[in-house]
Design a protein around this motif. Structure first.
Motif, PDB file in Angstrom:
ATOM      1  N   PHE A  10       0.874  -1.288  -0.077  1.00  0.00           N
ATOM      2  CA  PHE A  10      -0.085   0.075   0.062  1.00  0.00           C
ATOM      3  C   PHE A  10       0.942   1.120  -0.046  1.00  0.00           C
ATOM      4  O   PHE A  10       0.433   2.188  -0.673  1.00  0.00           O
ATOM      5  N   ALA A  11       1.929   1.029   0.756  1.00  0.00           N
ATOM      6  CA  ALA A  11       2.871   2.285   0.583  1.00  0.00           C
ATOM      7  C   ALA A  11       3.355   2.565  -0.625  1.00  0.00           C
ATOM      8  O   ALA A  11       3.625   3.579  -1.244  1.00  0.00           O
ATOM      9  N   GLN A  12       3.608   1.499  -1.544  1.00  0.00           N
ATOM     10  CA  GLN A  12       4.141   1.626  -2.813  1.00  0.00           C
ATOM     11  C   GLN A  12       3.241   2.496  -3.691  1.00  0.00           C
ATOM     12  O   GLN A  12       3.506   2.879  -4.471  1.00  0.00           O
ATOM     13  N   LEU A  13       1.827   1.906  -3.472  1.00  0.00           N
ATOM     14  CA  LEU A  13       0.755   2.373  -4.280  1.00  0.00           C
ATOM     15  C   LEU A  13       0.710   3.637  -4.045  1.00  0.00           C
ATOM     16  O   LEU A  13       0.505   4.565  -5.117  1.00  0.00           O
ATOM     17  N   VAL A  14       0.723   4.122  -2.851  1.00  0.00           N
ATOM     18  CA  VAL A  14       0.681   5.885  -2.299  1.00  0.00           C
ATOM     19  C   VAL A  14       1.942   6.455  -2.928  1.00  0.00           C
ATOM     20  O   VAL A  14       1.662   7.560  -3.782  1.00  0.00           O
ATOM     21  N   GLU A  15       3.009   5.921  -3.178  1.00  0.00           N
ATOM     22  CA  GLU A  15       4.189   6.589  -3.645  1.00  0.00           C
ATOM     23  C   GLU A  15       4.222   6.770  -5.121  1.00  0.00           C
ATOM     24  O   GLU A  15       4.439   7.799  -5.699  1.00  0.00           O
ATOM     25  N   PHE A  67      -8.149   2.850  -0.148  1.00  0.00           N
ATOM     26  CA  PHE A  67      -8.009   1.672   0.663  1.00  0.00           C
ATOM     27  C   PHE A  67      -9.248   0.917   1.027  1.00  0.00           C
ATOM     28  O   PHE A  67      -9.593  -0.352   0.832  1.00  0.00           O
ATOM     29  N   ARG A  68     -10.182   1.746   1.190  1.00  0.00           N
ATOM     30  CA  ARG A  68     -11.763   1.189   1.648  1.00  0.00           C
ATOM     31  C   ARG A  68     -12.377   0.557   0.204  1.00  0.00           C
ATOM     32  O   ARG A  68     -13.231  -0.296   0.603  1.00  0.00           O
ATOM     33  N   GLN A  69     -12.094   1.023  -0.863  1.00  0.00           N
ATOM     34  CA  GLN A  69     -12.791   0.745  -2.204  1.00  0.00           C
ATOM     35  C   GLN A  69     -11.772  -0.355  -2.858  1.00  0.00           C
ATOM     36  O   GLN A  69     -12.500  -0.946  -4.101  1.00  0.00           O
ATOM     37  N   LEU A  70     -10.797  -0.416  -2.456  1.00  0.00           N
ATOM     38  CA  LEU A  70      -9.854  -1.319  -3.439  1.00  0.00           C
ATOM     39  C   LEU A  70     -10.373  -2.673  -3.704  1.00  0.00           C
ATOM     40  O   LEU A  70     -10.323  -3.222  -4.751  1.00  0.00           O
ATOM     41  N   HIS A  71     -11.158  -3.352  -2.910  1.00  0.00           N
ATOM     42  CA  HIS A  71     -11.572  -4.644  -3.033  1.00  0.00           C
ATOM     43  C   HIS A  71     -12.505  -4.624  -4.208  1.00  0.00           C
ATOM     44  O   HIS A  71     -13.064  -5.822  -4.754  1.00  0.00           O
ATOM     45  N   ARG A  72     -13.132  -3.480  -4.410  1.00  0.00           N
ATOM     46  CA  ARG A  72     -14.196  -3.488  -5.591  1.00  0.00           C
ATOM     47  C   ARG A  72     -13.470  -3.145  -6.792  1.00  0.00           C
ATOM     48  O   ARG A  72     -14.461  -2.975  -7.879  1.00  0.00           O
ATOM     49  N   PHE A  73     -12.131  -2.745  -7.139  1.00  0.00           N
ATOM     50  CA  PHE A  73     -11.792  -2.547  -8.286  1.00  0.00           C
ATOM     51  C   PHE A  73     -11.676  -3.788  -9.095  1.00  0.00           C
ATOM     52  O   PHE A  73     -11.285  -4.859  -8.615  1.00  0.00           O
ATOM     53  N   ARG A  74     -12.354  -3.615 -10.278  1.00  0.00           N
ATOM     54  CA  ARG A  74     -12.458  -4.782 -11.350  1.00  0.00           C
ATOM     55  C   ARG A  74     -11.382  -4.891 -12.476  1.00  0.00           C
ATOM     56  O   ARG A  74     -11.537  -5.607 -13.382  1.00  0.00           O
ATOM     57  N   PHE A  75     -10.465  -3.758 -12.503  1.00  0.00           N
ATOM     58  CA  PHE A  75      -9.654  -3.820 -13.722  1.00  0.00           C
ATOM     59  C   PHE A  75     -10.257  -3.485 -14.963  1.00  0.00           C
ATOM     60  O   PHE A  75      -9.735  -4.005 -15.900  1.00  0.00           O
ATOM     61  N   GLU A  76     -11.328  -2.746 -14.966  1.00  0.00           N
ATOM     62  CA  GLU A  76     -12.214  -2.623 -16.015  1.00  0.00           C
ATOM     63  C   GLU A  76     -11.397  -1.393 -16.771  1.00  0.00           C
ATOM     64  O   GLU A  76     -11.707  -0.795 -17.717  1.00  0.00           O
ATOM     65  N   SER A  93      -7.476   1.174 -16.098  1.00  0.00           N
ATOM     66  CA  SER A  93      -5.999   1.038 -15.548  1.00  0.00           C
ATOM     67  C   SER A  93      -6.049   1.355 -14.047  1.00  0.00           C
ATOM     68  O   SER A  93      -7.016   1.960 -13.606  1.00  0.00           O
ATOM     69  N   LEU A  94      -5.278   1.049 -13.172  1.00  0.00           N
ATOM     70  CA  LEU A  94      -5.255   1.305 -11.698  1.00  0.00           C
ATOM     71  C   LEU A  94      -4.949   2.442 -11.635  1.00  0.00           C
ATOM     72  O   LEU A  94      -5.752   3.437 -10.729  1.00  0.00           O
ATOM     73  N   ARG A  95      -4.264   3.390 -12.678  1.00  0.00           N
ATOM     74  CA  ARG A  95      -3.840   4.736 -12.483  1.00  0.00           C
ATOM     75  C   ARG A  95      -5.331   5.643 -12.811  1.00  0.00           C
ATOM     76  O   ARG A  95      -5.496   6.471 -11.951  1.00  0.00           O
ATOM     77  N   THR A  96      -5.980   5.171 -13.467  1.00  0.00           N
ATOM     78  CA  THR A  96      -7.184   5.943 -13.882  1.00  0.00           C
ATOM     79  C   THR A  96      -8.355   5.782 -12.824  1.00  0.00           C
ATOM     80  O   THR A  96      -8.787   6.898 -12.534  1.00  0.00           O
ATOM     81  N   TRP A  97      -8.428   4.424 -12.472  1.00  0.00           N
ATOM     82  CA  TRP A  97      -9.366   4.487 -11.128  1.00  0.00           C
ATOM     83  C   TRP A  97      -9.232   5.273 -10.037  1.00  0.00           C
ATOM     84  O   TRP A  97      -9.661   5.783  -9.489  1.00  0.00           O
ATOM     85  N   ILE A  98      -7.443   5.260  -9.802  1.00  0.00           N
ATOM     86  CA  ILE A  98      -7.361   5.976  -8.422  1.00  0.00           C
ATOM     87  C   ILE A  98      -7.267   7.635  -8.689  1.00  0.00           C
ATOM     88  O   ILE A  98      -7.908   8.387  -7.981  1.00  0.00           O
TER      89      ILE A  98
END
Length: 213
Positions: free
Chosen positions: A44-49, A81-90, A92-97
């Motif tokens: 998670f720290a890497q994701l934030v960075e 953090f709270r919603q990550l389990h709902r991310f379905r890779f529809e 890119s992760l960058r776009t979703w964040i």
């Protein structure tokens, strides 16, 4: 410290030493997301960075108040953090964040009753960015080059600053901007077109002023 606390501490520049998994464990976004869901603080720290710069850009362009950016970044990554389990890779992760950051900033603006700019004027889909004004390469170079363009950017509306920043500074294509902002493709093109005209005027103005000095 909790998983979220560890990441937010990293965001504030006070990251504690935490066990770091082998890089191969997070060879792609799916592996990284899986590690976070499984409870990895380092993941998670890497994701934030990795994503805090883009999120700060989105929030800063929308809110226009540097003092609010840090707080809204924390809200953003709390929501991630709270919603990550709902991310379905529809997307890119960058776009979703980035979309989470956009939504967080928009909610802040709505709380301040400053979201009127969201009522955008639709334009025909075939409207292009236009041939007038600086091209993408020239504009990208200019935007990062000097204080003169900083003043020019302040003349843009909040959505224009955001879209110009995402497109030219963060290398988002139109489809990604559409996903982040929820604006129609024609509206995005319209904002880019109008922003280019304003920036062109500022470039010409400063160039003329320089010649007179």
């Amino acid at each position: 410290m909790s998983l979220l606390g560890e990441a937010l501490a990293a965001l504030r520049g006070r990251r504690r030493n935490v066990p770091v998994e082998e890089p191969s464990a997070w060879s792609d976004d799916r592996a990284l997301v899986g590690a976070i869901i499984d409870g990895s603080q380092a993941a998670f720290a890497q994701l934030v960075e990795t994503h805090q710069r883009t999120c700060a850009h989105v929030i800063g362009r929308m809110v226009g108040d540097r003092d609010q950016v840090a707080d809204l970044l924390q809200e953003t990554f709390l929501a991630v953090f709270r919603q990550l389990h709902r991310f379905r890779f529809e997307s890119s992760l960058r776009t979703w964040i980035s979309r989470v950051a956009y939504t967080t900033a928009l909610q802040h603006l709505r709380r301040r009753l400053e979201a009127q700019w969201m009522v955008a004027v639709e334009v025909p889909e075939e409207l292009g960015i236009g041939d007038e004004g600086p091209g993408p390469a020239e504009l990208s170079e200019a935007l990062q080059a000097g204080r003169q363009l900083g003043a020019a950017l302040q003349r843009l509306s909040a959505p224009q600053r955001l879209i110009v920043g995402l497109h030219y500074l963060e290398d988002f294509d139109l489809a990604e901007i559409e996903q982040v902002t929820g604006l129609a493709r024609g509206t995005i093109k319209s904002h880019l077109h109008r922003a280019r005209q304003v920036l062109k005027q500022e470039l010409v103005k400063h160039a003329t002023a320089g010649e007179l000095l």
